[in-house]
Design a protein around this motif. Sequence first.
Motif, mmCIF file in Angstrom:
data_model
loop_
_atom_site.group_PDB
_atom_site.id
_atom_site.type_symbol
_atom_site.label_atom_id
_atom_site.label_comp_id
_atom_site.label_asym_id
_atom_site.label_seq_id
_atom_site.Cartn_x
_atom_site.Cartn_y
_atom_site.Cartn_z
ATOM 1 N N SER A 7 0.851 -1.190 0.000
ATOM 2 C CA SER A 7 0.000 0.000 0.000
ATOM 3 C C SER A 7 0.885 1.238 0.000
ATOM 4 C CB SER A 7 -0.916 0.020 1.237
ATOM 5 O OG SER A 7 -0.149 0.122 2.421
ATOM 6 N N TYR A 8 0.286 2.359 -0.313
ATOM 7 C CA TYR A 8 0.975 3.640 -0.180
ATOM 8 C C TYR A 8 -0.075 4.695 0.130
ATOM 9 C CZ TYR A 8 -0.598 4.761 -4.941
ATOM 10 O OH TYR A 8 -1.354 4.999 -6.052
ATOM 11 N N ARG A 9 0.398 5.860 0.533
ATOM 12 C CA ARG A 9 -0.477 6.971 0.889
ATOM 13 C C ARG A 9 -0.054 8.191 0.076
ATOM 14 N NH1 ARG A 9 -0.353 10.089 6.715
ATOM 15 N NH2 ARG A 9 -1.999 11.633 6.271
ATOM 16 N N VAL A 198 -4.723 13.933 -6.170
ATOM 17 C CA VAL A 198 -4.987 14.812 -5.023
ATOM 18 C C VAL A 198 -4.620 16.266 -5.321
ATOM 19 C CG1 VAL A 198 -4.771 12.976 -3.314
ATOM 20 C CG2 VAL A 198 -2.735 14.263 -3.964
ATOM 21 N N LYS A 199 -3.767 16.502 -6.278
ATOM 22 C CA LYS A 199 -3.429 17.887 -6.631
ATOM 23 C C LYS A 199 -4.562 18.521 -7.426
ATOM 24 C CE LYS A 199 0.648 17.103 -8.662
ATOM 25 N NZ LYS A 199 0.306 17.688 -9.949
ATOM 26 N N GLY A 200 -5.047 17.822 -8.445
ATOM 27 C CA GLY A 200 -6.082 18.381 -9.293
ATOM 28 C C GLY A 200 -5.525 19.434 -10.222
ATOM 29 N N LYS A 201 -6.401 19.950 -11.093
ATOM 30 C CA LYS A 201 -5.980 20.919 -12.100
ATOM 31 C C LYS A 201 -6.303 22.359 -11.732
ATOM 32 C CE LYS A 201 -4.566 17.605 -14.734
ATOM 33 N NZ LYS A 201 -3.141 17.299 -14.680
ATOM 34 N N ALA A 202 -7.230 22.564 -10.810
ATOM 35 C CA ALA A 202 -7.664 23.938 -10.538
ATOM 36 C C ALA A 202 -7.806 24.216 -9.047
ATOM 37 C CB ALA A 202 -8.990 24.205 -11.246
ATOM 38 N N GLY A 203 -7.219 23.371 -8.206
ATOM 39 C CA GLY A 203 -7.422 23.519 -6.776
ATOM 40 C C GLY A 203 -6.336 24.289 -6.050
ATOM 41 N N GLY A 204 -5.339 24.808 -6.775
ATOM 42 C CA GLY A 204 -4.270 25.532 -6.121
ATOM 43 C C GLY A 204 -3.404 24.657 -5.237
ATOM 44 N N LEU A 205 -3.257 23.403 -5.607
ATOM 45 C CA LEU A 205 -2.453 22.441 -4.845
ATOM 46 C C LEU A 205 -1.397 21.862 -5.793
ATOM 47 C CD1 LEU A 205 -5.370 20.612 -2.994
ATOM 48 C CD2 LEU A 205 -3.812 22.302 -2.004
ATOM 49 N N PRO A 206 -0.257 22.512 -5.925
ATOM 50 C CA PRO A 206 0.711 22.127 -6.957
ATOM 51 C C PRO A 206 1.665 21.006 -6.571
ATOM 52 C CG PRO A 206 1.449 24.121 -5.877
ATOM 53 C CD PRO A 206 0.121 23.791 -5.272
ATOM 54 N N VAL A 207 1.620 20.550 -5.297
ATOM 55 C CA VAL A 207 2.582 19.544 -4.843
ATOM 56 C C VAL A 207 1.848 18.452 -4.080
ATOM 57 C CG1 VAL A 207 4.661 19.095 -3.480
ATOM 58 C CG2 VAL A 207 4.409 21.280 -4.677
ATOM 59 N N ALA A 208 2.242 17.212 -4.338
ATOM 60 C CA ALA A 208 1.723 16.070 -3.573
ATOM 61 C C ALA A 208 2.890 15.267 -3.031
ATOM 62 C CB ALA A 208 0.840 15.195 -4.448
ATOM 63 N N VAL A 209 2.618 14.538 -1.949
ATOM 64 C CA VAL A 209 3.602 13.646 -1.339
ATOM 65 C C VAL A 209 3.084 12.224 -1.452
ATOM 66 C CG1 VAL A 209 4.902 13.067 0.739
ATOM 67 C CG2 VAL A 209 4.267 15.454 0.285
ATOM 68 N N VAL A 210 3.934 11.329 -1.938
ATOM 69 C CA VAL A 210 3.611 9.899 -1.985
ATOM 70 C C VAL A 210 4.496 9.201 -0.963
ATOM 71 C CG1 VAL A 210 3.522 7.808 -3.394
ATOM 72 C CG2 VAL A 210 3.008 10.037 -4.430
ATOM 73 N N ARG A 211 3.869 8.486 -0.025
ATOM 74 C CA ARG A 211 4.624 7.787 1.025
ATOM 75 C C ARG A 211 4.274 6.304 1.001
ATOM 76 N NH1 ARG A 211 4.920 10.473 6.828
ATOM 77 N NH2 ARG A 211 6.385 11.723 5.589
ATOM 78 N N GLY A 212 5.262 5.486 1.277
ATOM 79 C CA GLY A 212 5.029 4.044 1.340
ATOM 80 C C GLY A 212 5.673 3.274 0.226
ATOM 81 N N LEU A 213 6.455 3.961 -0.606
ATOM 82 C CA LEU A 213 7.147 3.298 -1.717
ATOM 83 C C LEU A 213 8.645 3.596 -1.656
ATOM 84 C CD1 LEU A 213 4.618 4.263 -4.558
ATOM 85 C CD2 LEU A 213 4.746 2.080 -3.332
#
Length: 452
Positions: A7-9, A198-213
């Motif tokens: 799994s990962y988060r 989780v970032k999406g195209k228009a949500g103002g969230l330009p960075v995501a973190v993937v954990r568990g890999l």
Amino acid sequence: MTAAAPSYRVWALPGIPEVHEGDDVAKLIAAAAFTDGLPGLADGDVLVVTSKIVSKAEGRILRAEDREAAIDTETVRLVARRGTLRVVENRLGLVMAAAGVDASNTEAGTVLLLPEDPDASARRIREALRTGLGVDVGVVITDTAGRPWRKGVIDFAIGAAGVQVANDLRGDVDAHGNPLVATVVATVDELAAAGDLVKGKAGGLPVAVVRGLPHVVGDVGDAGDAGDAGDARAEGARWLVRPAVDDMFRLGTSEAVREAVSLRRTVREFTDDPVDPGAVRRAVAAAVTAPAPHHTTPWRFVLLETEAARTELLDAMRDAWIADLRADGRSEESIARRVRRGDVLRKAPYLAVPCLVMDGSHDYPDARRSAAEREMFVVAAGAAVQNFLVTLAGERLGSAWVSSTMFCRDVVRRVLDLPEGWDPMGAVAIGRPAVPPVERAARAADAFVVVR
């Protein structure tokens, strides 16, 4: 004890402000990652970063009222055009709509260009976080693109550092013991798509973190690099750009036709490589789509696939040619020189003899209309041969259409055992070109056009 299921988060980092030229992207990420309620960053995490904020920080913003002009500057090759939409290869080697030039999420009157070197940008962010926070993370820089044969867009990696770019499974076996011979998984593209959920195209969230890999994160030389394809982790996401020689879908339909036409050259030197008979038959299938008078099919193609058949025909044609030249009063030296110039057919590993048949032609009582009737059929034969030559070029086969058979049709019909009504319209030498074609001088279309 049962092993834990893999799994990962993945989560987005809120709180990253509007980025401006000169901003430190790594510092902005670090500040957002350690805000209250978030788990921060840890060794083995992967940061998925939208290229837009990297472009803004690096000053890749262009004042451009005309986006098309900006696309022109970033384009190295047109792949396909449909109306105003262009799919092109940009200077990074990426095939994308509009060369990756983006007019969204930027001020009116400006456009965003992709980072100059996304892999280098990823390395700088990774190193800054390792120095500033002491964490060993992978960094993937992403952009959005469509895909052939699929509707919708998806994020994919244009830059990467400290992360497994591709997982080469060739040589392994599947759960049933079947060998894997072609499976190379584009790991960074999978990470890019996961982050975009989780970032999406228009949500103002330009960075995501993937954990568990954590197994995909590390320095050059860790297990999982793309095997004999080279050290993909060292090269970065650039490794995933398919070389032109391996790209079966390099052009759009109309562009492929134009390129095949432009590639068609008269080739006089061939390699010894055998010619695929299937490729020649595909060229014949294209040839017989040519227009023809009276709904006729005035073409036949005689394919000489054995050396014995080619030698017998060419020897007989040579003898007929020498006899004609002697009858013209040519010297033996002149005859030998001319025969040598005609040896292009002997140098080819494959020959085709296109023939004209007049089945279905109309009979006229006067010579003028009869001559015009034959001319129509000859034009149809020429159109078929052009289709044939262009399709051979599309198959990466060289060719030379030589008129020799037209000067000794009786000989050709006798040697090849053809019906009396078949008129050989030259011979086509076919093979792999031994040398690159000479660049053709540009011809301005207007020089051949008369407008009334």
